[in-house]
Design a protein around this motif. Sequence first.
Motif, PDB file in Angstrom:
ATOM      1  N   LEU A 136       0.833  -1.198   0.000  1.00 21.13           N
ATOM      2  CA  LEU A 136       0.000   0.000   0.000  1.00 21.13           C
ATOM      3  C   LEU A 136       0.871   1.253   0.000  1.00 21.13           C
ATOM      4  N   LYS A 137       1.945   1.222   0.786  1.00 25.01           N
ATOM      5  CA  LYS A 137       2.876   2.353   0.798  1.00 25.01           C
ATOM      6  C   LYS A 137       3.468   2.572  -0.588  1.00 25.01           C
ATOM      7  N   GLU A 138       3.847   1.466  -1.261  1.00 28.00           N
ATOM      8  CA  GLU A 138       4.426   1.576  -2.596  1.00 28.00           C
ATOM      9  C   GLU A 138       3.414   2.133  -3.592  1.00 28.00           C
ATOM     10  N   ALA A 139       2.175   1.695  -3.468  1.00 30.10           N
ATOM     11  CA  ALA A 139       1.138   2.184  -4.371  1.00 30.10           C
ATOM     12  C   ALA A 139       0.943   3.685  -4.207  1.00 30.10           C
ATOM     13  N   ILE A 140       0.818   4.138  -2.974  1.00 33.22           N
ATOM     14  CA  ILE A 140       0.643   5.567  -2.696  1.00 33.22           C
ATOM     15  C   ILE A 140       1.868   6.349  -3.137  1.00 33.22           C
TER      16      ILE A 140
ATOM     17  N   LEU B 189      -1.989   4.398   8.444  1.00 33.82           N
ATOM     18  CA  LEU B 189      -1.161   4.807   7.309  1.00 33.82           C
ATOM     19  C   LEU B 189      -1.904   5.800   6.425  1.00 33.82           C
ATOM     20  N   LEU B 190      -3.162   5.520   6.141  1.00 35.33           N
ATOM     21  CA  LEU B 190      -3.940   6.409   5.281  1.00 35.33           C
ATOM     22  C   LEU B 190      -4.093   7.785   5.920  1.00 35.33           C
ATOM     23  N   HIS B 191      -4.345   7.802   7.221  1.00 37.78           N
ATOM     24  CA  HIS B 191      -4.480   9.080   7.929  1.00 37.78           C
ATOM     25  C   HIS B 191      -3.176   9.870   7.865  1.00 37.78           C
ATOM     26  N   GLU B 192      -2.077   9.176   8.092  1.00 40.45           N
ATOM     27  CA  GLU B 192      -0.766   9.833   8.057  1.00 40.45           C
ATOM     28  C   GLU B 192      -0.481  10.419   6.679  1.00 40.45           C
ATOM     29  N   CYS B 193      -0.759   9.653   5.632  1.00 39.88           N
ATOM     30  CA  CYS B 193      -0.488  10.125   4.261  1.00 39.88           C
ATOM     31  C   CYS B 193      -1.357  11.339   3.917  1.00 39.88           C
ATOM     32  N   SER B 194      -2.616  11.321   4.313  1.00 37.09           N
ATOM     33  CA  SER B 194      -3.511  12.436   3.996  1.00 37.09           C
ATOM     34  C   SER B 194      -3.123  13.698   4.763  1.00 37.09           C
ATOM     35  N   GLN B 195      -2.559  13.515   5.948  1.00 38.47           N
ATOM     36  CA  GLN B 195      -2.132  14.675   6.731  1.00 38.47           C
ATOM     37  C   GLN B 195      -0.895  15.321   6.134  1.00 38.47           C
ATOM     38  N   LYS B 196      -0.015  14.520   5.563  1.00 34.49           N
ATOM     39  CA  LYS B 196       1.244  15.020   5.017  1.00 34.49           C
ATOM     40  C   LYS B 196       1.102  15.570   3.605  1.00 34.49           C
ATOM     41  N   ASP B 197       0.091  15.103   2.866  1.00 36.11           N
ATOM     42  CA  ASP B 197      -0.060  15.522   1.462  1.00 36.11           C
ATOM     43  C   ASP B 197      -1.524  15.856   1.222  1.00 36.11           C
ATOM     44  N   SER B 198      -1.810  17.125   0.990  1.00 35.49           N
ATOM     45  CA  SER B 198      -3.205  17.567   0.831  1.00 35.49           C
ATOM     46  C   SER B 198      -3.854  17.008  -0.421  1.00 35.49           C
ATOM     47  N   ARG B 199      -3.060  16.486  -1.346  1.00 42.71           N
ATOM     48  CA  ARG B 199      -3.625  15.907  -2.563  1.00 42.71           C
ATOM     49  C   ARG B 199      -4.180  14.498  -2.324  1.00 42.71           C
ATOM     50  N   ILE B 200      -3.912  13.940  -1.144  1.00 43.08           N
ATOM     51  CA  ILE B 200      -4.429  12.612  -0.812  1.00 43.08           C
ATOM     52  C   ILE B 200      -5.682  12.776   0.038  1.00 43.08           C
ATOM     53  N   LYS B 201      -6.798  12.293  -0.471  1.00 37.45           N
ATOM     54  CA  LYS B 201      -8.100  12.414   0.203  1.00 37.45           C
ATOM     55  C   LYS B 201      -8.576  11.014   0.587  1.00 37.45           C
TER      56      LYS B 201
END
Length: 622
Positions: A97-101, A129-141
């Motif tokens: 999942l990390k690699e996909a994102i 993981l999803l929460h962390e990614c969305s917090q760090k990158d506003s383009r991830i919803k």
Amino acid sequence: MIKAFRLIFQKARNPANFSKLFLRALGIIRLEGLNGIRIRLAATQETAILGYQQWINLHENLDLGSEAFIKLKIDCLNCPPLMSVLMPTCDSNIAWLKEAIHSVQKQLYPYWELCIADDASSNPEVKSLLHECSQKDSRIKVTYCQDQLGISGATNTALGMANGQWIVLLDHDDIISKDALYHIAMAADANQSLSLIYSDEDRIDPDGVRSGPYFKGGWNPDLFYSQNFISHLGAYKKDLVDKIGGFRVGFEGSQDYDLALRCIEILESNQIYHIPRVLYHWRSHEKSFSCQHSAISKNAAVKALNDHLSRRAINAHAVAVNAGYRVIYELPLDKPLVTLIIPTHNRIDLLQRAVSSILEKTTYLNYELIIIDHRSDEADSLAYFNQISSIENIRVMRVDEPFNFSKFNNQAVNVSNGSIVGLLNNDIEVISPDWLNEMVSLAIQDGVGAVGARLWYPDDTLQHGGVILGYGPSRIAGHIHGMSRENQGYFGRAELIQNFSAVTAACLLVKKSVYLAVGGLDENLPVDYNDVDFCLRLIKLGYRNIWTPYAELYHYEHGTRGKPLNSQKSSQLILDMNYMRHRWGDYLIKDPLYSTNLNLDVAFRLASPPTTPGANKCTEYE
């Protein structure tokens, strides 16, 4: 190439081997010229040293200069489209999942959003993981489904978050190349009428090793009825997907196939575009949905296909086969009369076998047979013609003029009674009793031009599996051939109905009205390539040519006229080749239904370099 020459030299040092090699080389040169030797040396080299990983290193390496150029091209876009990448997740493998994102975040094209719908994962690490990614990158919803909705429902949830002009589908354990969205955006910008874009794809194993590239061709509607080759990477205009209502629940495992089938119902062929690049890496592992639920996925695909046929009011039904799917078209109750035409000259052994196999094995009964006798003078042949002329649906038409395959067939078509005409060689033999049912059922469909059959040599190796433009020593056109019956072909394509640019007139069916509309066979091509030229003129008029593996015959090739070895026949071959090059020019260089990344000497083998200059360069949208 040097290694190949060294190997040949070592073998040739043995006197016994030298004579064999010399005679073989002489035979190749006689039949194919020096280009035939080059082809075999290239094949030896490719077999020895060219693997897919090496091909990747040679043709996919994006250096700093290439990336800078891509970014410059993006900056020149007047209105760069926003790409909404849709990703449903559910208890995903964290590493994958990390690699996909990350593969989305690495995109050279910056105008994207990643819309993730988590389908009630029970693993808290996924949500973390999803929460962390969305917090760090506003383009991830990210949105979290309270109850499991399944793949279709979760993807629809992701679709509801999308604001882009285009949606791109990405599974939670797969990867897209760093230039994937760039190529989608550039294609969409270059042609504003596009609504569906797809690319090549390959597999990636749990260790990140890539293999199994599927290099696809241009839009191939009948192949799409046989397999979902759009699959990955698929990109769709968002308003198109909204118009058809998004993904349908109940088609899990083949929900993207169902989506694409509903999309093509309201699209024209020129709104669908193929990017000849591997932009998607499909994770191959035993826990994937397609592996764990292959039967469910295939059943869903058949259901989607049958729904599609019903919506389009096509009188047919789909079934699953080993290599994919098969659409079986129904024949009308009042079956059309078919005129089968066979030119011949002596060689009664060949003709008698062909005619007997048609009469004894063919289950389609409404046909007539016209035998074109060209100057036969053997007593056995003349006696046989008298014998079969007494059969009600057979007549013999005698011609006494220089050989011209095109002219003879045109003359026979003009006096035929059938609404469908079939061109046959005298050196064929029916294998499958339903061959004519299959070919007629395809020929009567809307928009269909020529229909070709699967032909086998007597030793059960493939003689004809469709014609590729630019293929073979002539670089005009050549047959896919040489495979055994056990070989399903490239991604199963030797066993699937599909479109080709041309099929052989050794066994070809077409509506008589279509035959006449295109002007029949060109009599300026008396011997070779008249069938290829005929098929290309059909395409020019808007028809599509179909090859089916479900009509099978043996083809005892060159039984009547022999291979073009003498000077007269060789001279005619050169004239025919020059005529084709003059008429069709660059069209023969790139077959729209065959990938530029595949070889023109050995079918479906990697081409290095690609057969069209610039096919894997970032400058193609200039």
